[in-house]
Design an enzyme around this catalytic site. Sequence first.
Site, PDB file in Angstrom:
ATOM      1  CG  HIS A  97      -0.185   0.115   2.545  1.00  0.00           C
ATOM      2  ND1 HIS A  97       0.505  -0.944   3.110  1.00  0.00           N
ATOM      3  CD2 HIS A  97      -0.004   1.150   3.396  1.00  0.00           C
ATOM      4  CE1 HIS A  97       1.052  -0.573   4.246  1.00  0.00           C
ATOM      5  NE2 HIS A  97       0.774   0.703   4.442  1.00  0.00           N
TER       6      HIS A  97
ATOM      7  CG  ASP B 213       1.631   5.057   4.820  1.00  0.00           C
ATOM      8  OD1 ASP B 213       1.064   3.952   4.926  1.00  0.00           O
ATOM      9  OD2 ASP B 213       2.750   5.288   5.299  1.00  0.00           O
TER      10      ASP B 213
END
Length: 291
Positions: free
Chosen positions: A116, A118
């Site tokens: 991912h 952030d």
Amino acid sequence: MTGLNAATRPAEARVGHRLSPAGGVEITGADLARAVPESLIALLHRALLDHHVVVVRDQALTKEQQHDFTRRFGELEDHVARHSDARYGIVHSVTNLDRDGNPSETLEIRGNYFWHTDKSYHAVPSLMTLLHAVELPPEGGDTQFANMVLAYRALPQAMKARLAGLRAVHSWEASRRQSGSSPATEEEKRERPPVAHPIVRTHPETGEPALYIGNHAGAIEGMGEAEGQALLGELLAHATQPQFVYTHNWRSGDLVMWDNRALLHRALANYAMARHRRVLHRTVVRGTVPY
Ligand code: SIN
């Protein structure tokens, strides 16, 4: 440096070699607990743009010092999980500890273990994240970073043309679902509605195009669910191949800073989580709207 003897003279920060072909650079000789000169901030900023992951060795920062150091790079973000320390509310602890403070492999929040970038579920996602090692397992507990500039560059021309103008829909709800965490509550969904960002974003400081995808992205605007998810899956598989990845093996005292505009990252559960404590202090600098 005249007038200062070796014991009182501030150490000279040195920029080391690139840590991997995918990025990362080591800084030694810096003491971020002291008043940090503007020249060192500029050096770290340059290193971040050039290498995306900056590993400052041998630090021992209090939460307050980490907060003040992070503030030099911009506005600090609050953490969505609201587990933060009451005094330095925006210095968040990333741990494998349960509510009683014991090491556990039953994590409440699993999203960190999936690739991912952030806060991409926010309209204004994070610029930079800083993690400071406080307690580490004897081995493992690594963090991986995937270089989205290199990954984009390596795409076939036809795929680059296909991605031009496409926007992925990022959401807290998709993130929770795709990581197998407990589902987002209705309140969380209301507070964090889905947002769309370009799948290829332009780095606002270097001008480089980079893939902007990851586990918070669950759909592509204007595309059917299955087709969108298949394309996001294909891009993620491409972007996280070993040649684009730097794996950080933590050392005691490391402060690692990374550029969320150019990377995906994830924690690795490659240690005995039920036996050993892993505690890191985390601060995040707010970014700008991706374009
Ligand atoms: C994070 O995803 O921000 C934390 C990564 C880690 O725990 O290594």
